[in-house]
Design a protein around this motif. Structure first.
Motif, short mmCIF file in Angstrom:
data_model
loop_
_atom_site.label_atom_id
_atom_site.label_comp_id
_atom_site.label_asym_id
_atom_site.label_seq_id
_atom_site.Cartn_x
_atom_site.Cartn_y
_atom_site.Cartn_z
N ASP A 156 6.72 83.72 60.78
CA ASP A 156 6.90 85.19 60.49
C ASP A 156 7.95 85.61 61.77
OD1 ASP A 156 6.72 87.63 59.52
OD2 ASP A 156 4.77 88.20 60.62
N SER A 157 8.62 85.19 61.90
CA SER A 157 9.77 85.47 63.29
C SER A 157 10.58 86.69 62.98
CB SER A 157 10.58 84.39 63.48
OG SER A 157 11.43 83.73 62.45
N ALA A 158 10.99 87.26 64.14
CA ALA A 158 12.18 88.33 64.02
C ALA A 158 13.53 87.95 63.65
CB ALA A 158 12.01 89.20 65.24
N PHE A 159 14.32 88.95 63.20
CA PHE A 159 15.62 88.42 63.23
C PHE A 159 15.75 87.36 62.16
CE2 PHE A 159 15.52 91.14 67.00
CZ PHE A 159 16.46 92.14 66.46
N ALA A 160 15.17 87.38 60.99
CA ALA A 160 15.27 85.99 60.48
C ALA A 160 15.96 86.18 59.25
CB ALA A 160 13.71 85.48 60.17
N TYR A 161 16.52 84.98 58.55
CA TYR A 161 16.74 84.85 57.32
C TYR A 161 16.14 83.71 56.57
CZ TYR A 161 20.23 82.05 59.51
OH TYR A 161 20.88 81.34 60.41
N GLY A 162 16.26 83.74 55.21
CA GLY A 162 15.57 82.80 54.50
C GLY A 162 16.60 81.65 54.21
N GLN A 163 15.58 80.36 53.76
CA GLN A 163 16.55 79.31 53.35
C GLN A 163 17.36 79.68 51.94
OE1 GLN A 163 13.71 76.21 52.10
NE2 GLN A 163 15.50 74.64 51.75
N GLY A 164 18.63 79.04 51.98
CA GLY A 164 19.55 79.40 51.12
C GLY A 164 20.56 80.71 51.25
N GLU A 165 20.05 81.39 52.35
CA GLU A 165 20.87 82.52 52.44
C GLU A 165 21.61 82.41 53.71
OE1 GLU A 165 17.60 86.21 51.43
OE2 GLU A 165 17.64 85.34 53.57
N ASP A 166 22.92 82.81 53.66
CA ASP A 166 24.09 82.59 54.41
C ASP A 166 24.40 84.05 55.02
OD1 ASP A 166 26.84 82.44 55.73
OD2 ASP A 166 27.23 80.89 54.20
N ARG A 167 24.29 83.92 56.42
CA ARG A 167 24.34 85.48 57.31
C ARG A 167 25.65 85.44 57.79
NH1 ARG A 167 20.88 89.62 58.10
NH2 ARG A 167 21.77 91.07 59.47
N PHE A 168 26.64 84.24 57.92
CA PHE A 168 27.39 84.43 58.83
C PHE A 168 28.97 83.96 58.15
CE2 PHE A 168 24.08 82.76 60.89
CZ PHE A 168 23.74 83.50 61.78
N ASN A 169 28.97 83.94 56.92
CA ASN A 169 30.25 83.78 56.22
C ASN A 169 30.44 84.94 54.95
OD1 ASN A 169 31.20 80.96 57.18
ND2 ASN A 169 29.12 80.62 56.58
N PRO A 170 31.85 85.00 54.84
CA PRO A 170 32.04 86.01 53.58
C PRO A 170 32.02 85.36 52.35
CG PRO A 170 34.20 85.22 54.84
CD PRO A 170 33.08 84.74 55.74
N ALA A 171 31.82 86.14 51.45
CA ALA A 171 31.31 85.23 50.23
C ALA A 171 32.39 84.21 49.66
CB ALA A 171 31.36 86.48 48.82
N ASN A 172 33.67 84.32 50.14
CA ASN A 172 34.46 83.28 49.74
C ASN A 172 34.60 82.08 50.65
OD1 ASN A 172 35.77 84.11 52.08
ND2 ASN A 172 37.92 84.50 51.13
#
Length: 314
Positions: A156-172
Motif C-alpha cells: 500500500d505504498s504512496a506514489f504508486a502505479y499498478g502492474q501493466g500501467e505505463d506512467r512514463f511514455n506517451p501512448a505511441n
C-alpha cells in the motif's frame, strides 16, 4: 559538447529519516560515509524516501538535515514512504479530505507547505513533483531534469502505479501489453540532461532477493530520452552504478536499445569518473544511502561531474 561547463552533483536517496545527529549519538554502531562534513557540490539530488513513515515531523527533520549539506541547488523528490505528500494516497486513507479545514487536510497542507515554504527555502531545497524543469547555475551551466516520485505499487505504498500501467511514455511509445496512464510523459532525446526517479528501471540496479523489481516502462522512457544521468533509489539492496552505452538507432527503445553495460565503482569522497557523450551514454546510479538491512545509512553518496551546456543568456 560545445561550451561545456563541468558541474558537480551529489546524489543520495532513501535517507529514511536519518539525521547527522543520530550518527554522533550512535557512535560506532552506525558505520558509513554519510557524515559531516560532506564535500561541496553544485547540485544535490535526493531521489526520495526522505522519511520512514511519511509524517510531517519527519519531513521537517529531513529538511533540517539537508540544510547542513553545502550545495548551490538542492533538488528533492518524494518516494513511496512519503504518504502525507501523496494527495491521492492521503485521501484514500483519511476522512473528510474534501474539507480544507479537516485534520487530515490540514496535515497534508502542513507537509506540502514544509516542502515548498520557508523551511525548505531556509534549507535551500527545491521540491520537485513529476515533470520537466530547467535550472541555471551560478557557473553559467544550464540543465534540464525530468523528475518523478512514482514507482510500481508495493503493498500500500504512496506514489504508486499498478502492474501493466505505463506512467512514463506517451501512448505511441507504450508496449502493447501496457496501458498508458502518463500525465507527464518523459520527452525524447535531446530534450533533457538528467532523469531523477524514485524507482529504478527494469534490470538496472533493481534486484532484490526475490528478483528484479524495476519498471519496464521506465526503461523504455529512459532509452528514448538518453540523458547523461539517471539517478534513483528505492531498492536499497541494489545500491551501485552502471555505465550504459546505447545503440545508435534512436528508434530502438527498451532493453534492446542497450549496447553495453559496465559496472562503475564509487570513488567517494572523490569524484566518480565516468565520461559520457550526450545521446550515447547514460550513467545509471542507485544512490540509496540505507543499506537494505535495518535501513542504516551506511552507503556513501555519489559525486559525479557532468559537462553541461552554457545557458543561452550567460
Amino acid at each position: 559538447m560545445a561550451s561545456a561547463i563541468p558541474t558537480r552533483f551529489m546524489i543520495i536517496s532513501d535517507t529514511l529519516g536519518f539525521r547527522f545527529e543520530n550518527r554522533r549519538k550512535a557512535g560506532n554502531k552506525v558505520a558509513g560515509n554519510f557524515k559531516l562534513p560532506l564535500p561541496n557540490c553544485d547540485v544535490l539530488l535526493h531521489c526520495g524516501n526522505l522519511t520512514r513513515l511519511g509524517q510531517p515531523k519527519e519531513v521537517e527533520k529531513c529538511l533540517r538535515m539537508l540544510g547542513k549539506i553545502n550545495a548551490e541547488l538542492k533538488l528533492v523528490i518524494a518516494g513511496n514512504h512519503e504518504r502525507v505528500l501523496d494527495k491521492e494516497w492521503w485521501s484514500r486513507h483519511n476522512e473528510n479530505t474534501d474539507d480544507p479545514d479537516s485534520p487530515a487536510s490540514l496535515e497534508y497542507k502542513r507537509a506540502v507547505d514544509m516542502m515548498t515554504g520557508p523551511l525548505a527555502k531556509e534549507a535551500g531545497v527545491t521540491y520537485l513533483t513529476e515533470g520537466l524543469n530547467t535550472f541555471t547555475l551560478n557557473n553559467g551551466a544550464q540543465f534540464r531534469i525530468y523528475s518523478s516520485p512514482y514507482s510500481p505499487r508495493f503493498f500500500d505504498s504512496a506514489f504508486a502505479y499498478g502492474q501493466g500501467e505505463d506512467r512514463f511514455n506517451p501512448a505511441n511509445a507504450v508496449a502493447k501489453e501496457f496501458r498508458c496512464i502518463a500525465e507527464n510523459p518523459m520527452p525524447n532525446f535531446p530534450a533533457l540532461d538528467i532523469v531523477m526517479t524514485h524507482g529504478p528501471p527494469r534490470f538496472i540496479l533493481d534486484r532484490k532477493s526475490h528478483g528484479n523489481v524495476g519498471c519496464e516502462s521506465l526503461m523504455r522512457a529512459v532509452s528514448r530520452a538518453r540523458p547523461l544521468l539517471h539517478c534513483f533509489g528505492h531498492v536499497e539492496e541494489a545500491y551501485g552504478a552502471r555505465w550504459v552505452r546505447w545503440e545508435e538507432d534512436l528508434n530502438t527503445i527498451g532493453q534492446t536499445a542497450i549496447e553495453i553495460v559496465s559496472n562503475t565503482i564509487n570513488a567517494y569522497p572523490q569524484v566518480t569518473s565516468s565520461p559520457m557523450t550526450f545521446g550515447k551514454d547514460t550513467l545509471m546510479v542507485n544512490a540509496a544511502i540505507g543499506n537494505g538491512s535495518g535501513h542504516q545509512p551506511t552507503n556513501a553518496p555519489w559525486l559525479v561531474d557532468l559537462d553541461l551546456t552554457k545557458a543561452p543568456s550567460v
